[in-house]
Design a protein around this motif. Sequence first.
Motif, short mmCIF file in Angstrom:
data_model
loop_
_atom_site.label_atom_id
_atom_site.label_comp_id
_atom_site.label_asym_id
_atom_site.label_seq_id
_atom_site.Cartn_x
_atom_site.Cartn_y
_atom_site.Cartn_z
N THR A 85 1.42 6.46 -7.90
CA THR A 85 0.38 7.49 -7.97
C THR A 85 0.89 8.87 -8.30
O THR A 85 0.08 9.77 -8.52
CB THR A 85 -0.41 7.59 -6.64
OG1 THR A 85 0.52 7.79 -5.57
CG2 THR A 85 -1.23 6.36 -6.40
N THR A 86 2.19 9.06 -8.38
CA THR A 86 2.65 10.38 -8.82
C THR A 86 2.22 10.55 -10.27
O THR A 86 2.26 9.61 -11.06
CB THR A 86 4.18 10.51 -8.70
OG1 THR A 86 4.79 9.48 -9.47
CG2 THR A 86 4.64 10.41 -7.26
N GLU A 105 2.47 4.18 -16.26
CA GLU A 105 2.31 2.85 -15.69
C GLU A 105 0.87 2.41 -15.52
O GLU A 105 0.62 1.24 -15.29
CB GLU A 105 3.03 2.75 -14.34
CG GLU A 105 2.38 3.41 -13.16
CD GLU A 105 1.15 2.74 -12.61
OE1 GLU A 105 1.06 1.52 -12.57
OE2 GLU A 105 0.23 3.49 -12.25
N HIS A 106 -0.08 3.30 -15.61
CA HIS A 106 -1.47 2.94 -15.32
C HIS A 106 -1.92 1.80 -16.23
O HIS A 106 -1.82 1.87 -17.43
CB HIS A 106 -2.40 4.14 -15.47
CG HIS A 106 -3.74 3.88 -14.90
ND1 HIS A 106 -3.97 3.95 -13.55
CD2 HIS A 106 -4.91 3.51 -15.47
CE1 HIS A 106 -5.23 3.65 -13.32
NE2 HIS A 106 -5.82 3.38 -14.47
N GLY A 107 -2.42 0.76 -15.62
CA GLY A 107 -2.88 -0.39 -16.38
C GLY A 107 -1.79 -1.41 -16.66
O GLY A 107 -2.03 -2.40 -17.33
N ALA A 113 0.83 -1.21 0.00
CA ALA A 113 0.00 0.00 0.00
C ALA A 113 0.85 1.25 0.00
O ALA A 113 0.62 2.17 -0.80
CB ALA A 113 -0.93 -0.02 1.21
N ALA A 114 1.85 1.31 0.87
CA ALA A 114 2.64 2.54 0.99
C ALA A 114 3.67 2.69 -0.13
O ALA A 114 3.59 3.63 -0.92
CB ALA A 114 3.33 2.57 2.36
N VAL A 115 4.60 1.77 -0.22
CA VAL A 115 5.68 1.91 -1.20
C VAL A 115 5.15 1.83 -2.63
O VAL A 115 5.35 2.75 -3.43
CB VAL A 115 6.79 0.85 -0.97
CG1 VAL A 115 7.82 0.89 -2.07
CG2 VAL A 115 7.45 1.06 0.38
N MET A 116 4.46 0.73 -2.96
CA MET A 116 3.95 0.59 -4.33
C MET A 116 2.85 1.60 -4.62
O MET A 116 2.77 2.15 -5.72
CB MET A 116 3.44 -0.84 -4.58
CG MET A 116 4.51 -1.88 -4.73
SD MET A 116 5.67 -1.53 -6.07
CE MET A 116 4.60 -1.55 -7.48
#
Length: 160
Positions: free
Chosen positions: A14-15, A22-24, A6-9
């Motif tokens: 999300t930047t 990277e989305h998808g 959750a935190a690192v990935m």
Amino acid sequence: WEFLGAAVMGLAITTPVVNYYEHGTYLTVNHGHTAFFGTYGMLAIGLLLFSMRGLVREEGWDERFLKTSFWGLNIGLLVMFAVTLLPVGGLQILDNIQYGFWHARSDAFWNQGAMQILGQLRLLPDLLIILPGAFGLLLFMLKAITKLKPVTVKSGENFS
């Protein structure tokens, strides 16, 4: 797993500039597996075991199955994270930057030799999660439910 998934990935993908490329991709899949299963799946298993601890007699609590399950689930998820999903996601981003969004999801990308090998490697973490992980937990539960403590509160009796 909450920290890594959750935190690192989650923060890494999300930047806006990273999310654009990277989305998808499998980095999203990596975040989803580690954050959802790694956090909430493991939490649900922990809650199940916490509840069962009060219901099962001592001779029904076989930690061998639980140790096998714990290591199978965690090592399997770690191998899935590091050996399969992370490399594929990284290669998809590089392909996305070089050829475009559409190409990183096309048959031309997935039919490359490296993608075929990484796809076959995915069998290893899946088997670790299923066989020692889930099957170990199933065997534990089957043994545990045959060794439940007797009911101490009778029907209609006040238990407070």
